[in-house]
Design a protein around this motif. Structure first.
Motif, PDB file in Angstrom:
ATOM      1  N   LEU A 153     -14.048  55.281   7.996  1.00 56.51           N
ATOM      2  CA  LEU A 153     -14.953  54.400   7.265  1.00 56.51           C
ATOM      3  C   LEU A 153     -14.236  53.115   6.876  1.00 56.51           C
ATOM      4  CD1 LEU A 153     -17.566  53.734   5.606  1.00 56.51           C
ATOM      5  CD2 LEU A 153     -16.504  54.974   3.708  1.00 56.51           C
ATOM      6  N   HIS A 154     -13.016  53.241   6.383  1.00 54.27           N
ATOM      7  CA  HIS A 154     -12.256  52.070   5.956  1.00 54.27           C
ATOM      8  C   HIS A 154     -11.908  51.182   7.155  1.00 54.27           C
ATOM      9  CE1 HIS A 154     -10.950  55.322   2.945  1.00 54.27           C
ATOM     10  NE2 HIS A 154     -11.978  54.674   2.441  1.00 54.27           N
ATOM     11  N   ILE A 155     -11.610  51.804   8.286  1.00 56.44           N
ATOM     12  CA  ILE A 155     -11.327  51.047   9.508  1.00 56.44           C
ATOM     13  C   ILE A 155     -12.562  50.264   9.928  1.00 56.44           C
ATOM     14  CG2 ILE A 155     -10.810  51.270  11.974  1.00 56.44           C
ATOM     15  CD1 ILE A 155      -9.092  53.717  11.257  1.00 56.44           C
ATOM     16  N   LEU A 156     -13.730  50.879   9.817  1.00 51.17           N
ATOM     17  CA  LEU A 156     -14.972  50.218  10.212  1.00 51.17           C
ATOM     18  C   LEU A 156     -15.274  49.024   9.309  1.00 51.17           C
ATOM     19  CD1 LEU A 156     -17.565  50.021  11.868  1.00 51.17           C
ATOM     20  CD2 LEU A 156     -18.582  51.743  10.349  1.00 51.17           C
ATOM     21  N   ILE A 157     -15.174  49.209   8.001  1.00 53.41           N
ATOM     22  CA  ILE A 157     -15.476  48.119   7.070  1.00 53.41           C
ATOM     23  C   ILE A 157     -14.552  46.927   7.317  1.00 53.41           C
ATOM     24  CG2 ILE A 157     -15.524  47.425   4.651  1.00 53.41           C
ATOM     25  CD1 ILE A 157     -16.203  50.369   3.955  1.00 53.41           C
ATOM     26  N   ALA A 158     -13.252  47.189   7.398  1.00 54.35           N
ATOM     27  CA  ALA A 158     -12.304  46.103   7.665  1.00 54.35           C
ATOM     28  C   ALA A 158     -12.598  45.455   9.014  1.00 54.35           C
ATOM     29  CB  ALA A 158     -10.872  46.638   7.636  1.00 54.35           C
ATOM     30  N   GLY A 159     -12.936  46.276  10.007  1.00 51.86           N
ATOM     31  CA  GLY A 159     -13.223  45.759  11.340  1.00 51.86           C
ATOM     32  C   GLY A 159     -14.416  44.831  11.367  1.00 51.86           C
ATOM     33  N   VAL A 160     -15.463  45.164  10.638  1.00 54.69           N
ATOM     34  CA  VAL A 160     -16.679  44.343  10.620  1.00 54.69           C
ATOM     35  C   VAL A 160     -16.378  42.942  10.090  1.00 54.69           C
ATOM     36  CG1 VAL A 160     -18.906  44.036   9.452  1.00 54.69           C
ATOM     37  CG2 VAL A 160     -18.334  46.233  10.477  1.00 54.69           C
ATOM     38  N   PHE A 161     -15.674  42.859   8.968  1.00 57.94           N
ATOM     39  CA  PHE A 161     -15.401  41.545   8.385  1.00 57.94           C
ATOM     40  C   PHE A 161     -14.343  40.785   9.189  1.00 57.94           C
ATOM     41  CE2 PHE A 161     -17.272  43.724   4.648  1.00 57.94           C
ATOM     42  CZ  PHE A 161     -18.315  42.832   4.426  1.00 57.94           C
ATOM     43  N   ASN A 162     -13.386  41.493   9.757  1.00 59.04           N
ATOM     44  CA  ASN A 162     -12.395  40.811  10.596  1.00 59.04           C
ATOM     45  C   ASN A 162     -13.024  40.269  11.870  1.00 59.04           C
ATOM     46  OD1 ASN A 162     -10.155  41.081   8.901  1.00 59.04           O
ATOM     47  ND2 ASN A 162      -9.670  43.119   9.683  1.00 59.04           N
ATOM     48  N   GLN A 163     -14.011  40.983  12.407  1.00 61.28           N
ATOM     49  CA  GLN A 163     -14.740  40.479  13.571  1.00 61.28           C
ATOM     50  C   GLN A 163     -15.427  39.163  13.229  1.00 61.28           C
ATOM     51  OE1 GLN A 163     -17.487  43.447  15.129  1.00 61.28           O
ATOM     52  NE2 GLN A 163     -15.923  45.028  14.889  1.00 61.28           N
ATOM     53  N   TYR A 164     -16.048  39.128  12.056  1.00 63.27           N
ATOM     54  CA  TYR A 164     -16.756  37.911  11.657  1.00 63.27           C
ATOM     55  C   TYR A 164     -15.774  36.743  11.527  1.00 63.27           C
ATOM     56  CZ  TYR A 164     -19.868  34.631   9.419  1.00 63.27           C
ATOM     57  OH  TYR A 164     -20.604  33.504   9.151  1.00 63.27           O
ATOM     58  N   ILE A 165     -14.650  36.980  10.867  1.00 64.38           N
ATOM     59  CA  ILE A 165     -13.656  35.922  10.674  1.00 64.38           C
ATOM     60  C   ILE A 165     -13.119  35.441  12.017  1.00 64.38           C
ATOM     61  CG2 ILE A 165     -11.343  35.448   9.765  1.00 64.38           C
ATOM     62  CD1 ILE A 165     -12.053  37.389   7.441  1.00 64.38           C
ATOM     63  N   SER A 166     -12.852  36.377  12.919  1.00 64.90           N
ATOM     64  CA  SER A 166     -12.346  36.026  14.244  1.00 64.90           C
ATOM     65  C   SER A 166     -13.364  35.215  15.028  1.00 64.90           C
ATOM     66  CB  SER A 166     -11.977  37.299  15.012  1.00 64.90           C
ATOM     67  OG  SER A 166     -11.574  36.994  16.330  1.00 64.90           O
ATOM     68  N   VAL A 181      -3.300  28.372  14.210  1.00 61.49           N
ATOM     69  CA  VAL A 181      -3.514  28.866  12.852  1.00 61.49           C
ATOM     70  C   VAL A 181      -3.580  30.388  12.875  1.00 61.49           C
ATOM     71  CG1 VAL A 181      -5.061  28.876  10.859  1.00 61.49           C
ATOM     72  CG2 VAL A 181      -4.728  26.771  12.186  1.00 61.49           C
ATOM     73  N   VAL A 182      -2.841  31.053  11.988  1.00 59.33           N
ATOM     74  CA  VAL A 182      -2.887  32.509  11.881  1.00 59.33           C
ATOM     75  C   VAL A 182      -4.171  32.905  11.170  1.00 59.33           C
ATOM     76  CG1 VAL A 182      -1.761  34.553  10.933  1.00 59.33           C
ATOM     77  CG2 VAL A 182      -0.368  32.658  11.816  1.00 59.33           C
ATOM     78  N   LEU A 183      -4.962  33.784  11.784  1.00 55.47           N
ATOM     79  CA  LEU A 183      -6.256  34.171  11.220  1.00 55.47           C
ATOM     80  C   LEU A 183      -6.071  35.062   9.997  1.00 55.47           C
ATOM     81  CD1 LEU A 183      -8.368  35.044  14.392  1.00 55.47           C
ATOM     82  CD2 LEU A 183      -8.304  32.899  13.117  1.00 55.47           C
ATOM     83  N   SER A 184      -6.970  34.875   9.038  1.00 57.68           N
ATOM     84  CA  SER A 184      -7.008  35.771   7.884  1.00 57.68           C
ATOM     85  C   SER A 184      -7.381  37.168   8.369  1.00 57.68           C
ATOM     86  CB  SER A 184      -8.030  35.283   6.869  1.00 57.68           C
ATOM     87  OG  SER A 184      -7.716  33.981   6.431  1.00 57.68           O
ATOM     88  N   GLN A 185      -6.792  38.178   7.741  1.00 53.11           N
ATOM     89  CA  GLN A 185      -7.080  39.564   8.124  1.00 53.11           C
ATOM     90  C   GLN A 185      -7.295  40.410   6.880  1.00 53.11           C
ATOM     91  OE1 GLN A 185      -7.006  41.629  11.243  1.00 53.11           O
ATOM     92  NE2 GLN A 185      -7.727  39.633  11.928  1.00 53.11           N
ATOM     93  N   LEU A 186      -8.390  41.158   6.873  1.00 52.81           N
ATOM     94  CA  LEU A 186      -8.659  42.114   5.802  1.00 52.81           C
ATOM     95  C   LEU A 186      -8.009  43.436   6.192  1.00 52.81           C
ATOM     96  CD1 LEU A 186     -10.125  43.011   3.211  1.00 52.81           C
ATOM     97  CD2 LEU A 186     -12.141  43.448   4.624  1.00 52.81           C
ATOM     98  N   SER A 187      -7.050  43.879   5.412  1.00 55.67           N
ATOM     99  CA  SER A 187      -6.327  45.100   5.773  1.00 55.67           C
ATOM    100  C   SER A 187      -7.144  46.342   5.419  1.00 55.67           C
ATOM    101  CB  SER A 187      -4.973  45.156   5.058  1.00 55.67           C
ATOM    102  OG  SER A 187      -5.143  45.387   3.676  1.00 55.67           O
ATOM    103  N   VAL A 188      -6.936  47.382   6.196  1.00 55.30           N
ATOM    104  CA  VAL A 188      -7.577  48.674   5.933  1.00 55.30           C
ATOM    105  C   VAL A 188      -7.121  49.203   4.581  1.00 55.30           C
ATOM    106  CG1 VAL A 188      -7.782  51.064   6.714  1.00 55.30           C
ATOM    107  CG2 VAL A 188      -7.817  49.205   8.386  1.00 55.30           C
ATOM    108  N   GLU A 189      -5.872  48.933   4.229  1.00 54.01           N
ATOM    109  CA  GLU A 189      -5.328  49.416   2.958  1.00 54.01           C
ATOM    110  C   GLU A 189      -6.076  48.822   1.765  1.00 54.01           C
ATOM    111  OE1 GLU A 189      -2.666  50.210   6.133  1.00 54.01           O
ATOM    112  OE2 GLU A 189      -3.482  48.268   5.496  1.00 54.01           O
ATOM    113  N   LYS A 190      -6.448  47.545   1.853  1.00 46.87           N
ATOM    114  CA  LYS A 190      -7.183  46.914   0.761  1.00 46.87           C
ATOM    115  C   LYS A 190      -8.565  47.544   0.586  1.00 46.87           C
ATOM    116  CE  LYS A 190      -5.112  42.333   0.289  1.00 46.87           C
ATOM    117  NZ  LYS A 190      -5.350  40.868   0.304  1.00 46.87           N
ATOM    118  N   ILE A 191      -9.195  47.899   1.698  1.00 50.23           N
ATOM    119  CA  ILE A 191     -10.501  48.564   1.631  1.00 50.23           C
ATOM    120  C   ILE A 191     -10.347  49.954   1.022  1.00 50.23           C
ATOM    121  CG2 ILE A 191     -12.369  49.540   3.028  1.00 50.23           C
ATOM    122  CD1 ILE A 191     -12.524  46.524   2.721  1.00 50.23           C
TER     123      ILE A 191
END
Length: 249
Positions: A153-166, A181-191
């Motif tokens: 679940l946490h992988i999915l949530i982070a993946g959805v927002f990282n896809q949008y940012i990418s 530019v290095v892209l912002s990344q939402l870590s699974v750990e933060k979720i």
């Protein structure tokens, strides 16, 4: 800072996702999630068994009388679904040979899940080694996913927002003089740190803080809310101050 967050306009937000987790039964309800986002987050899945669909180019398994697709068909499948969304039920599996090992009882259970959009016992099968069961309606307003391991679940949530940012970054890359530019990344750990919020139902809202950083606001919503109405009532929900802000940098 609090005042600024409260005054944020609706059109300043980039993406929203509603999540309500049922830890006991190992599923989560979503609004704002698409099958494209799900498959992109777990593109390493070997194959998908299509229990309810209208995809015309799937392979056919004689033993179960069910259809399936493998990895090299995923792109065509999601493109076809985007053009004509319908009610969908699918689950992953490892090998077609394993489908041939399913008992009549197990096959009946799969049909029950596709019809009722719920499982009367664990929907994870020893032969299939499936990680998920994915169910959504024809309007894509509510999606229900069973998780064998709730860590996914946490992988999915982070993946959805990282896809949008990418995707957002790629759409503007043409206008940049330098594309290093290095892209912002939402870590699974933060979720994962804030998983206690999800059991009561939360609205997660993404916005851009500055040139390189994004903010992800989390708002707890009432338990008795209808998931399919959340995105339609965004203005009302966003008037409430965020319970939590995750900085995506």
């Amino acid at each position: 800072m609090a005042k600024k967050e409260k005054e944020r306009e609706l059109d300043e937000y980039l993406d929203h996702l509603y999540i309500h987790v049922n830890e006991v039964e190992h599923f989560a309800l979503f609004s704002g999630l698409t099958v494209q986002q799900f498959i992109r987050s777990f593109s390493d899945l070997p194959a998908l068994l299509l229990l309810n669909h209208q995809y015309e180019d799937a392979s056919f398994n004689i033993h179960t009388q069910l259809e399936f697709i493998v990895q090299d068909q995923y792109l065509r499948f999601v493109k076809d679904y985007a053009e004509r969304p319908i009610a969908l039920c699918l689950m992953d599996f490892t090998d077609e040979k394993k489908l041939n090992m399913l008992s009549p009882q197990e096959q009946a259970e799969l049909l029950y899940i596709a019809h009722k959009k719920e499982a009367f016992r664990s929907p994870f099968y020893h032969h299939l080694l499936n990680r998920f069961v994915y169910l959504t309606d024809e309007d894509n307003e509510i999606t229900k996913i069973y998780f064998r391991d709730m860590a996914d679940l946490h992988i999915l949530i982070a993946g959805v927002f990282n896809q949008y940012i990418s995707d957002k970054s790629k759409s503007t890359a043409f206008w940049r003089k330098k594309n290093n530019v290095v892209l912002s990344q939402l870590s699974v750990e933060k979720i994962e740190e804030h998983e206690d919020f999800y059991e009561d139902g939360v609205l997660m809202s993404l916005y851009k803080m500055d040139k390189t950083n994004y903010g992800l606001e989390i708002r707890s919503l009432p338990e008795d809310i209808f998931p399919d109405e959340v995105l339609g009532d965004l203005k009302q929900h966003l008037e409430k101050p965020a319970d939590l802000l995750i900085v995506v940098s």
